[in-house]
Design a protein around this motif. Structure first.
Motif, PDB file in Angstrom:
ATOM      1  N   GLY A   4       0.804  -1.218   0.000  1.00  0.00           N
ATOM      2  CA  GLY A   4       0.000   0.000   0.000  1.00  0.00           C
ATOM      3  C   GLY A   4       0.836   1.266   0.000  1.00  0.00           C
ATOM      4  O   GLY A   4       0.309   2.353   0.242  1.00  0.00           O
ATOM      5  N   LEU A   5       2.127   1.124  -0.293  1.00  0.00           N
ATOM      6  CA  LEU A   5       3.037   2.271  -0.315  1.00  0.00           C
ATOM      7  C   LEU A   5       4.000   2.111  -1.481  1.00  0.00           C
ATOM      8  O   LEU A   5       4.393   0.984  -1.836  1.00  0.00           O
ATOM      9  N   THR A   6       4.384   3.212  -2.086  1.00  0.00           N
ATOM     10  CA  THR A   6       5.365   3.178  -3.163  1.00  0.00           C
ATOM     11  C   THR A   6       6.770   3.171  -2.566  1.00  0.00           C
ATOM     12  O   THR A   6       6.959   3.402  -1.364  1.00  0.00           O
ATOM     13  N   THR A   7       7.752   2.915  -3.422  1.00  0.00           N
ATOM     14  CA  THR A   7       9.145   2.916  -2.961  1.00  0.00           C
ATOM     15  C   THR A   7       9.543   4.269  -2.376  1.00  0.00           C
ATOM     16  O   THR A   7      10.154   4.310  -1.292  1.00  0.00           O
ATOM     17  N   PRO A   8       9.226   5.408  -3.028  1.00  0.00           N
ATOM     18  CA  PRO A   8       9.563   6.702  -2.402  1.00  0.00           C
ATOM     19  C   PRO A   8       8.891   6.902  -1.045  1.00  0.00           C
ATOM     20  O   PRO A   8       9.486   7.503  -0.140  1.00  0.00           O
ATOM     21  N   GLN A   9       7.671   6.414  -0.903  1.00  0.00           N
ATOM     22  CA  GLN A   9       6.992   6.554   0.392  1.00  0.00           C
ATOM     23  C   GLN A   9       7.671   5.705   1.469  1.00  0.00           C
ATOM     24  O   GLN A   9       7.786   6.136   2.624  1.00  0.00           O
ATOM     25  N   LEU A  10       8.137   4.519   1.098  1.00  0.00           N
ATOM     26  CA  LEU A  10       8.876   3.687   2.044  1.00  0.00           C
ATOM     27  C   LEU A  10      10.196   4.367   2.424  1.00  0.00           C
ATOM     28  O   LEU A  10      10.602   4.328   3.599  1.00  0.00           O
ATOM     29  N   GLU A  11      10.854   4.958   1.458  1.00  0.00           N
ATOM     30  CA  GLU A  11      12.127   5.648   1.739  1.00  0.00           C
ATOM     31  C   GLU A  11      11.890   6.866   2.630  1.00  0.00           C
ATOM     32  O   GLU A  11      12.758   7.223   3.434  1.00  0.00           O
ATOM     33  N   ALA A  12      10.722   7.486   2.497  1.00  0.00           N
ATOM     34  CA  ALA A  12      10.406   8.638   3.350  1.00  0.00           C
ATOM     35  C   ALA A  12      10.170   8.206   4.795  1.00  0.00           C
ATOM     36  O   ALA A  12      10.497   8.941   5.737  1.00  0.00           O
ATOM     37  N   ILE A  13       9.612   7.004   4.962  1.00  0.00           N
ATOM     38  CA  ILE A  13       9.414   6.484   6.327  1.00  0.00           C
ATOM     39  C   ILE A  13      10.753   6.229   6.991  1.00  0.00           C
ATOM     40  O   ILE A  13      10.973   6.584   8.153  1.00  0.00           O
ATOM     41  N   ASN A  14      11.652   5.585   6.242  1.00  0.00           N
ATOM     42  CA  ASN A  14      12.992   5.282   6.750  1.00  0.00           C
ATOM     43  C   ASN A  14      13.886   4.992   5.544  1.00  0.00           C
ATOM     44  O   ASN A  14      13.628   4.038   4.812  1.00  0.00           O
ATOM     45  N   PRO A  15      14.917   5.788   5.315  1.00  0.00           N
ATOM     46  CA  PRO A  15      15.767   5.585   4.132  1.00  0.00           C
ATOM     47  C   PRO A  15      16.510   4.248   4.136  1.00  0.00           C
ATOM     48  O   PRO A  15      17.045   3.842   3.105  1.00  0.00           O
TER      49      PRO A  15
END
Length: 328
Positions: free
Chosen positions: A224-235
């Motif tokens: 339910g999240l894109t790769t950029p959104q996952l990176e925003a949560i924690n790089p």
């Protein structure tokens, strides 16, 4: 030890203690198999409990509970699905390593030694793929460094058991005659050879995906999240997931190579079929079964696994009359 009256004294034990433990190298291969099985079991335990290893937590700076509060715990569930599958693959490899060491290699068959060596290069070599992910799993690295010399020392010692070394090109030739492939037994074996090739192909794709984009569309849809959104949560989150994917992909390629090589070269005996059955049920059971408790049931994602399992079960079922009445 005092001698018994009327009997000559027993000779004192001689030889090296370490040498006796190592023997002809087979115990070292079996130790490698045991270590892989234990690692696989530990991976299954961690997946079931949803726990992260201490170095995972230190790398992320987050506890599993922190990630579980995001989007219905889908991130953690996705990580569990890779790790649980990896655990099943490790156990499958362990079973096939043990069978190769105890049966064909002990009988001095060159193809078995070469298959073990080739699988070792692929399996241990896949660890190098982690370098590009930005995350070095210290526990995995330490275990690999400890297991690598054990395995290769076993390979060096067991090489002496092989007295006849045909050219490597003989690995490309099956022991079966062309006419045999048209029999019922040949069809059963073709199903299982197809299973091995499928594992090699699927593992290669997973490894390449992990090295590049990390996720396929079905993955991000489930999370339910894109790769950029996952990176925003924690790089550091995507590199950790990529590491898990690489481990599973490399293990799957190794398993497929073992399955294909055994079916291509081995004489049909009951012990081989028992080992393949145990490895297949464990590998497919973990890789497919983990998807349902976490709700990752996309049909396109599961189709290759189900197709492989059906092919495997068909081959095993058809082969029963030809193999289960033969000597181990």
């Amino acid at each position: 030890m005092p001698s018994v009256p009327g009997h000559p004294p027993a000779p004192a034990p001689s030889g090296s203690f370490v040498g006796a433990l190592i023997g002809d190298g087979t115990p070292l291969i079996l130790l490698t198999a045991l270590a892989l099985a234990a690692s696989g079991g530990f991976a299954l335990f961690l997946s079931i409990t949803g726990a992260f290893l201490p170095h995972d937590v230190a790398f992320l700076g987050m506890q599993p509970g922190d990630l579980c509060r995001i989007n219905e715990c889908r991130i953690v569930h996705f990580m569990i699905h890779d790790r649980f599958s990896f655990g099943g693959v490790l156990i499958a490899i362990a079973v096939l390593y043990a069978w190769l060491a105890v049966f064909p290699l002990r009988q001095g068959e060159a193809w078995a030694w070469r298959l073990l060596a080739l699988s070792g290069v692929v399996g241990f070599g896949s660890f190098l793929a982690y370098i590009g992910y930005g995350y070095l799993d210290s526990w995995h690295g330490t275990a690999t460094l400890l297991l690598l010399p054990t395995f290769w020392l076993g390979m060096i010692l067991t090489r002496k058991k092989v007295t006849h070394w045909p050219p490597w090109s003989f690995m490309l030739r099956s022991i079966w005659q062309p006419a045999a492939w048209k029999s019922s037994e040949g069809i059963a074996r073709l199903c299982l050879l197809g299973t091995g090739l499928g594992m090699i192909g699927a593992g290669t794709v997973i490894l390449l995906v992990g090295m590049t984009c990390v996720f396929v569309p079905e993955d991000t849809k489930f999370i339910g999240l894109t790769t950029p959104q996952l990176e925003a949560i924690n790089p550091r989150l995507v590199p950790l997931i990529a590491h898990d994917r690489a481990g599973f992909g490399g293990g799957l390629v190794t398993t497929g190579l073992l399955v294909f090589g055994i079916l291509w070269q081995a004489r049909p005996v009951r012990s081989m079929w028992e080992a393949l059955l145990l490895a297949g049920l464990t590998g497919f059971g973990c890789a497919i079964g983990v998807h349902y408790p976490i709700g990752y049931v996309d049909w396109f994602h599961l189709a290759p696994g189900w197709m492989g399992s059906v092919l495997f079960i068909t081959g095993m079922w058809l082969s029963r009359p030809f193999f289960f009445d033969k000597a181990p």
